[in-house]
Design a protein around this motif. Structure first.
Motif, mmCIF file in Angstrom:
data_model
loop_
_atom_site.group_PDB
_atom_site.id
_atom_site.type_symbol
_atom_site.label_atom_id
_atom_site.label_comp_id
_atom_site.label_asym_id
_atom_site.label_seq_id
_atom_site.Cartn_x
_atom_site.Cartn_y
_atom_site.Cartn_z
ATOM 1 N N ALA A 163 9.847 -1.863 9.480
ATOM 2 C CA ALA A 163 8.734 -2.812 9.391
ATOM 3 C C ALA A 163 8.080 -2.679 8.015
ATOM 4 C CB ALA A 163 7.712 -2.517 10.490
ATOM 5 N N ASP A 164 7.955 -3.819 7.340
ATOM 6 C CA ASP A 164 7.345 -3.833 6.004
ATOM 7 C C ASP A 164 5.828 -3.909 6.184
ATOM 8 O OD1 ASP A 164 6.783 -4.107 3.357
ATOM 9 O OD2 ASP A 164 7.727 -6.073 3.108
ATOM 10 N N ASN A 165 5.247 -2.812 6.674
ATOM 11 C CA ASN A 165 3.836 -2.889 7.090
ATOM 12 C C ASN A 165 2.928 -1.882 6.370
ATOM 13 O OD1 ASN A 165 4.893 -0.643 8.346
ATOM 14 N ND2 ASN A 165 4.233 -1.175 10.411
ATOM 15 N N ILE B 88 -1.363 -2.472 5.899
ATOM 16 C CA ILE B 88 -2.078 -3.248 6.923
ATOM 17 C C ILE B 88 -3.233 -2.409 7.482
ATOM 18 C CG2 ILE B 88 -0.023 -4.591 7.595
ATOM 19 C CD1 ILE B 88 -0.032 -2.816 10.205
ATOM 20 N N HIS C 40 -2.711 1.453 6.821
ATOM 21 C CA HIS C 40 -1.403 2.026 7.152
ATOM 22 C C HIS C 40 -0.696 2.452 5.867
ATOM 23 C CE1 HIS C 40 2.805 1.820 8.916
ATOM 24 N NE2 HIS C 40 2.149 2.626 9.724
ATOM 25 N N ASN D 52 5.744 2.872 6.161
ATOM 26 C CA ASN D 52 6.515 1.861 6.886
ATOM 27 C C ASN D 52 6.888 2.475 8.231
ATOM 28 O OD1 ASN D 52 8.577 0.035 4.446
ATOM 29 N ND2 ASN D 52 6.375 0.082 4.785
ATOM 30 N N ASP E 197 3.951 2.069 -1.340
ATOM 31 C CA ASP E 197 4.784 1.306 -0.413
ATOM 32 C C ASP E 197 6.249 1.743 -0.549
ATOM 33 O OD1 ASP E 197 5.990 -0.489 1.215
ATOM 34 O OD2 ASP E 197 5.235 -2.296 0.203
ATOM 35 N N ASN F 25 8.762 0.464 0.961
ATOM 36 C CA ASN F 25 9.698 -0.586 1.382
ATOM 37 C C ASN F 25 10.788 -0.941 0.365
ATOM 38 O OD1 ASN F 25 10.347 -3.675 2.328
ATOM 39 N ND2 ASN F 25 9.881 -2.249 3.982
#
Ligand SMILES: [Zn+2]
Length: 252
Positions: free
Chosen positions: A137-139, A142, A154, A157, A243, A245
């Motif tokens: 999940a590219d989260n 958030i 968050h 990932n 990040d 991701n």
């Protein structure tokens, strides 16, 4: 910390593990460039050896002929003319072989340089942290709102996978275990360029010094997780989380 809002939905539709990651392709490309380099250099060396031998043989024959007695002068004139021509041709070819090979070697070295620069920038991880069917999940970033947990950003990932799926070290480093109310069982791997943090483990794998791909734990849903997943953070140079991701894209 680690939350998976839609974990239950994702868990039902896990994607199969890709057969080959982007990293696999790039490393294959690099190996191909290295092999080609070796072949080009070997072929150049062989051509140079043969052409040098031709030049040396012509030189020797010309020298012997010039000293020789009883050689028909007319025949010798023809023969020596041919030898000098062969010698001249071989030297021209030597020059061309060298120029052509040098150009290819230069291009191949440049290509390998570009691959290495790419690897340094993007191949921070050498293995996908979850070794099995998973969904990343590219989260990162958030806002997490969960009952009983302070609202927070968050920092990683979430990689959904079935409970018990192996979690592996993404690079060579030192794996150490910890635990907390939010993360449950956690494991960090400290490598040359920073550390990663995995949370919500079911149990631990190998700890201490590990290589990329070594199983360091198993996916669970401890702490504040609402579904089995690996909460994965990347802390370059042991600083704040960034990040992960784009880097996971390369290996997962
Ligand atoms: Zn998370």
């Amino acid at each position: 910390m680690a939350v998976l809002a839609c974990g239950a939905i994702l868990a039902g539709a896990l994607a199969p593990v890709a057969n080959a990651s982007i990293l696999d392709g790039v490393l294959r490309d690099r190996r191909h460039v290295t092999t080609t380099l070796r072949h080009v250099r070997a072929a150049r060396a062989e051509r140079v050896r043969v052409l040098n031998a031709t030049v040396a043989l012509a030189d020797r024959t010309l020298e012997r002929g010039a000293r020789g007695r009883g050689v028909d002068p007319v025949r010798w004139r023809h023969l020596s003319h041919r030898l000098r021509h062969q010698r001249w041709e071989a030297q021209i070819r030597l020059h061309r072989v060298d120029r052509f090979a040098n150009r290819r070697v230069k291009a191949l070295l440049a290509r390998r340089g570009r691959i290495d620069a790419w690897l340094t920038t993007w191949a921070v991880f050498r293995a996908c942290p979850v070794a099995g069917s998973h969904v990343v999940a590219d989260n990162f970033g958030i806002t997490v709102r969960l009952r009983g947990v302070p609202v927070h950003r968050h920092m990683g990932n979430d990689i959904s996978a079935a409970t018990g799926t192996p979690i592996v070290a993404p690079f060579d480093g030192y794996a150490s275990a910890s635990s907390s109310p939010l993360g449950g069982l956690e494991v960090r791997v400290k490598g040359a360029r920073g550390y990663v943090y995995n949370a919500h483990l079911l149990s631990y794998g190998r700890l201490g010094y590990v290589g990329a791909g070594t199983v360091i734990g198993y996916v669970g849903s401890g702490g504040d997780a609402t579904a089995p997943h690996d909460h994965f953070e990347w802390h370059p140079w042991d600083g704040g989380a960034v990040d992960p991701n784009p880097y996971l894209d390369v290996v997962c």
